[in-house]
Design a protein around this motif. Sequence first.
Motif, PDB file in Angstrom:
ATOM      1  N   ARG A  20     -12.170  26.011 -26.008  1.00 48.34           N
ATOM      2  CA  ARG A  20     -12.701  26.965 -26.985  1.00 48.34           C
ATOM      3  C   ARG A  20     -12.218  28.374 -26.683  1.00 48.34           C
ATOM      4  N   ASP A  21     -12.275  28.764 -25.400  1.00 48.71           N
ATOM      5  CA  ASP A  21     -11.845  30.102 -25.017  1.00 48.71           C
ATOM      6  C   ASP A  21     -10.352  30.294 -25.259  1.00 48.71           C
ATOM      7  N   SER A  22      -9.560  29.268 -24.991  1.00 49.39           N
ATOM      8  CA  SER A  22      -8.123  29.360 -25.249  1.00 49.39           C
ATOM      9  C   SER A  22      -7.860  29.553 -26.734  1.00 49.39           C
ATOM     10  N   HIS A  23      -8.641  28.899 -27.568  1.00 52.18           N
ATOM     11  CA  HIS A  23      -8.496  29.064 -29.009  1.00 52.18           C
ATOM     12  C   HIS A  23      -8.815  30.500 -29.421  1.00 52.18           C
ATOM     13  N   TRP A  24      -9.774  31.109 -28.749  1.00 52.07           N
ATOM     14  CA  TRP A  24     -10.126  32.507 -29.020  1.00 52.07           C
ATOM     15  C   TRP A  24      -8.883  33.385 -28.869  1.00 52.07           C
ATOM     16  N   PHE A  25      -8.135  33.186 -27.782  1.00 52.92           N
ATOM     17  CA  PHE A  25      -6.913  33.966 -27.568  1.00 52.92           C
ATOM     18  C   PHE A  25      -5.900  33.707 -28.677  1.00 52.92           C
ATOM     19  N   TRP A  26      -5.717  32.457 -29.049  1.00 52.58           N
ATOM     20  CA  TRP A  26      -4.714  32.098 -30.051  1.00 52.58           C
ATOM     21  C   TRP A  26      -4.987  32.791 -31.379  1.00 52.58           C
ATOM     22  N   THR A  27      -6.236  32.855 -31.783  1.00 49.93           N
ATOM     23  CA  THR A  27      -6.603  33.486 -33.053  1.00 49.93           C
ATOM     24  C   THR A  27      -6.115  34.933 -33.088  1.00 49.93           C
ATOM     25  N   TYR A  28      -6.376  35.678 -32.023  1.00 49.63           N
ATOM     26  CA  TYR A  28      -5.972  37.082 -31.993  1.00 49.63           C
ATOM     27  C   TYR A  28      -4.485  37.249 -31.750  1.00 49.63           C
ATOM     28  N   GLU A  29      -3.869  36.365 -30.991  1.00 52.81           N
ATOM     29  CA  GLU A  29      -2.425  36.451 -30.781  1.00 52.81           C
ATOM     30  C   GLU A  29      -1.679  36.237 -32.095  1.00 52.81           C
ATOM     31  N   ARG A  30      -2.137  35.293 -32.879  1.00 51.51           N
ATOM     32  CA  ARG A  30      -1.509  35.041 -34.180  1.00 51.51           C
ATOM     33  C   ARG A  30      -1.604  36.288 -35.073  1.00 51.51           C
ATOM     34  N   TYR A  31      -2.768  36.928 -35.082  1.00 47.75           N
ATOM     35  CA  TYR A  31      -2.948  38.144 -35.878  1.00 47.75           C
ATOM     36  C   TYR A  31      -2.061  39.267 -35.338  1.00 47.75           C
ATOM     37  N   TRP A  32      -1.934  39.377 -34.015  1.00 46.04           N
ATOM     38  CA  TRP A  32      -1.088  40.398 -33.403  1.00 46.04           C
ATOM     39  C   TRP A  32       0.375  40.212 -33.823  1.00 46.04           C
ATOM     40  N   VAL A  33       0.842  38.965 -33.857  1.00 44.48           N
ATOM     41  CA  VAL A  33       2.218  38.699 -34.282  1.00 44.48           C
ATOM     42  C   VAL A  33       2.432  39.199 -35.705  1.00 44.48           C
ATOM     43  N   LYS A  34       1.471  38.950 -36.575  1.00 40.25           N
ATOM     44  CA  LYS A  34       1.572  39.431 -37.956  1.00 40.25           C
ATOM     45  C   LYS A  34       1.640  40.958 -37.988  1.00 40.25           C
ATOM     46  N   LEU A  35       0.765  41.627 -37.243  1.00 40.53           N
ATOM     47  CA  LEU A  35       0.785  43.092 -37.188  1.00 40.53           C
ATOM     48  C   LEU A  35       2.121  43.599 -36.662  1.00 40.53           C
ATOM     49  N   THR A  74       2.074  40.713 -20.492  1.00 39.02           N
ATOM     50  CA  THR A  74       1.516  40.734 -21.835  1.00 39.02           C
ATOM     51  C   THR A  74       1.751  42.114 -22.449  1.00 39.02           C
ATOM     52  N   PRO A  75       2.265  42.184 -23.671  1.00 38.09           N
ATOM     53  CA  PRO A  75       2.452  43.499 -24.310  1.00 38.09           C
ATOM     54  C   PRO A  75       1.129  44.263 -24.361  1.00 38.09           C
ATOM     55  N   LEU A  76       1.191  45.569 -24.090  1.00 36.75           N
ATOM     56  CA  LEU A  76      -0.021  46.380 -24.060  1.00 36.75           C
ATOM     57  C   LEU A  76      -0.775  46.346 -25.381  1.00 36.75           C
ATOM     58  N   SER A  77      -0.062  46.283 -26.487  1.00 35.12           N
ATOM     59  CA  SER A  77      -0.740  46.259 -27.785  1.00 35.12           C
ATOM     60  C   SER A  77      -1.557  44.977 -27.947  1.00 35.12           C
ATOM     61  N   LEU A  78      -1.037  43.853 -27.486  1.00 32.29           N
ATOM     62  CA  LEU A  78      -1.781  42.592 -27.560  1.00 32.29           C
ATOM     63  C   LEU A  78      -2.979  42.623 -26.618  1.00 32.29           C
ATOM     64  N   LYS A  79      -2.759  43.115 -25.415  1.00 36.82           N
ATOM     65  CA  LYS A  79      -3.844  43.169 -24.452  1.00 36.82           C
ATOM     66  C   LYS A  79      -4.949  44.117 -24.931  1.00 36.82           C
ATOM     67  N   ALA A  80      -4.564  45.223 -25.557  1.00 39.66           N
ATOM     68  CA  ALA A  80      -5.549  46.156 -26.099  1.00 39.66           C
ATOM     69  C   ALA A  80      -6.363  45.489 -27.204  1.00 39.66           C
ATOM     70  N   MET A  81      -5.697  44.709 -28.049  1.00 36.07           N
ATOM     71  CA  MET A  81      -6.408  44.006 -29.114  1.00 36.07           C
ATOM     72  C   MET A  81      -7.395  43.002 -28.530  1.00 36.07           C
ATOM     73  N   LEU A  82      -6.959  42.224 -27.554  1.00 32.76           N
ATOM     74  CA  LEU A  82      -7.842  41.251 -26.923  1.00 32.76           C
ATOM     75  C   LEU A  82      -9.037  41.937 -26.271  1.00 32.76           C
TER      76      LEU A  82
END
Length: 90
Positions: free
Chosen positions: A17-32, A61-69
């Motif tokens: 479940r926690d790994s899925h949490w990361f995937w959701t935001y990583e996918r959105y970060w890629v779009k951004l 990890t890119p700082l922008s992704l880590k900041a989003m997480l």
Amino acid sequence: MRTEYEGLSPEEEDKLRDSHWFWTYERYWVKLHHDQGDTIKELDEEGRVLLQEGIIAKDNTPLSLKAMLFNRYVHSGGSHEEFKSFYARY
């Protein structure tokens, strides 16, 4: 959960479940990142500030992704210290 996850321990289910949490935001970060708008630049800046203040550590990890997480984790009720241990697990 789906039948292919039957037999997993509660800890293993939580990790999935926690790994899925990361995937959701990583996918959105890629779009951004692909859109190249101001949001990704703002996240980059936020990441630099968090790094300078010692809230997040430098890794691959890119700082922008880590900041989003970090932002989403704290927004969901987590603390700075909890984020550090949560991030380290995954």
